[in-house]
Design a protein around this motif. Structure first.
Motif, PDB file in Angstrom:
ATOM      1  N   UNK A 277       0.795  -1.087   0.046  1.00  0.00           N
ATOM      2  CA  UNK A 277       0.025   0.000   0.097  1.00  0.00           C
ATOM      3  C   UNK A 277       0.902   1.259   0.007  1.00  0.00           C
ATOM      4  N   UNK A 278       2.162   1.126   0.195  1.00  0.00           N
ATOM      5  CA  UNK A 278       2.905   2.488   0.452  1.00  0.00           C
ATOM      6  C   UNK A 278       3.934   2.686  -0.589  1.00  0.00           C
ATOM      7  N   UNK A 279       3.807   3.891  -0.802  1.00  0.00           N
ATOM      8  CA  UNK A 279       4.959   4.247  -2.235  1.00  0.00           C
ATOM      9  C   UNK A 279       5.258   5.943  -1.811  1.00  0.00           C
ATOM     10  N   UNK A 280       6.284   6.136  -2.408  1.00  0.00           N
ATOM     11  CA  UNK A 280       6.638   7.575  -2.428  1.00  0.00           C
ATOM     12  C   UNK A 280       6.591   8.472  -3.545  1.00  0.00           C
TER      13      UNK A 280
ATOM     14  N   UNK B 258      -4.965   0.881  -6.501  1.00  0.00           N
ATOM     15  CA  UNK B 258      -6.434   1.317  -5.994  1.00  0.00           C
ATOM     16  C   UNK B 258      -7.376   0.586  -6.758  1.00  0.00           C
ATOM     17  N   UNK B 259      -7.129   0.018  -7.829  1.00  0.00           N
ATOM     18  CA  UNK B 259      -7.995  -1.088  -8.596  1.00  0.00           C
ATOM     19  C   UNK B 259      -8.124  -2.302  -7.706  1.00  0.00           C
ATOM     20  N   UNK B 260      -7.042  -2.940  -7.243  1.00  0.00           N
ATOM     21  CA  UNK B 260      -7.201  -4.077  -6.506  1.00  0.00           C
ATOM     22  C   UNK B 260      -7.699  -3.905  -5.013  1.00  0.00           C
TER      23      UNK B 260
ATOM     24  N   UNK C 126     -11.052  -2.016   4.766  1.00  0.00           N
ATOM     25  CA  UNK C 126     -11.139  -3.297   4.258  1.00  0.00           C
ATOM     26  C   UNK C 126     -10.964  -3.522   2.760  1.00  0.00           C
ATOM     27  N   UNK C 127      -9.692  -3.882   2.527  1.00  0.00           N
ATOM     28  CA  UNK C 127      -9.010  -3.947   1.118  1.00  0.00           C
ATOM     29  C   UNK C 127      -9.785  -4.771   0.244  1.00  0.00           C
ATOM     30  N   UNK C 128     -10.203  -4.087  -0.999  1.00  0.00           N
ATOM     31  CA  UNK C 128     -10.959  -4.894  -1.937  1.00  0.00           C
ATOM     32  C   UNK C 128     -12.421  -4.651  -1.727  1.00  0.00           C
TER      33      UNK C 128
END
Length: 267
Positions: A5-8, A19-21, A153-155
């Motif tokens: 989930x984490x990016x710079x 974000x789609x998944x 709640x991912x997805x």
């Protein structure tokens, strides 16, 4: 929490995939420390103003710690919007121009409960693959498991039905992130603020952006003033809704294209 989930970096291909998944993505180190302090230091006074109105109008129950509609001329709002945080991602998600639907804050403290701790999503109608709203959460204090890091709640942005409590809390991910991060998430995603068990507040800005034809929660151009909008740059005019207004009378309706309240390119 997993690094998925984490990016710079603001990479649209990665944004689209994550974000789609999963329905949400974190951008770390997005807002500098001085600006974070400016925002955080202003919240106590702004909350006091809003809390008095909540109490006077008889709607104070379960709304403690919530600050709605922080779009004002003399605070951090316009400076924040000028930075165009995640602007490319928002435009990509909504397939074109967009406007601000709401901009507020939450101060999560130990002693109180509030509606944002209920399992919810921030758009009432499930829109599936047709995206109407995306949300940003600006992290003003470190989010930890102890101070109420948000549950996502991912997805679940792919499902219309609200999950039951047991399934949600057994399967949701926690947004354990450092202050200065920005979380972007699909408005269809089921989520809930966690409980704060510490003595310190856990604060965040919360905002939503929509396609321009979607009605905002407050009429920002009217609140700020139509004349005020004439001095804004084109980006702020667009985001604050000056290009997607509703005519009040026939004179405002019957105008050449360049003077119309609802400008071309608004969807």
């Amino acid at each position: 929490m997993e690094n998925k989930f984490k990016y710079s970096e603001a990479d649209l291909a990665t944004f689209e995939q994550v974000i789609s998944n999963h329905g949400w993505i974190i951008y770390e180190d997005a807002v500098d420390a001085d600006f974070l302090k400016e925002i955080t230091d202003s919240l106590a006074k702004l909350y006091e103003i809003r809390r008095k109105i909540q109490i006077n109008n008889g709607i104070a129950a379960n709304m403690d710690g919530t600050l709605h509609h922080l779009v004002e001329k003399d605070i951090f709002t316009l400076k924040f919007l000028k930075q165009k945080y995640c602007a490319d991602q928002i435009r990509h998600f909504l397939k074109g121009n967009y406007i601000l639907n709401s901009l507020g804050a939450v101060i999560n403290v130990k002693k109180t409960g509030r509606y944002v701790q209920n399992i919810h999503r921030d758009i009432r109608s499930f829109t599936g693959d047709f995206k109407l709203m995306i949300q940003l959460m600006i992290i003003l204090d470190d989010f930890t498991l102890d101070n109420g890091a948000t549950y996502f709640l991912s997805g679940s942005h792919k499902q219309e039905e609200k999950p039951d409590d047991d399934f949600f809390y057994n399967n949701a991910d926690r947004a354990v992130v450092k202050k200065g991060s920005i979380i972007a998430f699909d408005a269809n995603l089921w989520h809930a603020a966690g409980k704060n068990y510490t003595e310190n507040p856990r604060r965040a800005l919360t905002m939503a952006f929509t396609r321009p034809f979607f009605k905002p929660q407050l009429d920002y151009p009217r609140a700020l003033g139509y004349a005020f909008g004439e001095g804004l740059d084109e980006n702020l005019r667009q985001v604050l809704g000056y290009n997607a207004r509703i005519p009040e009378n026939l004179d405002e309706y019957y105008q050449p294209v360049e003077k119309r309240m609802y400008q071309p390119g608004q969807g």
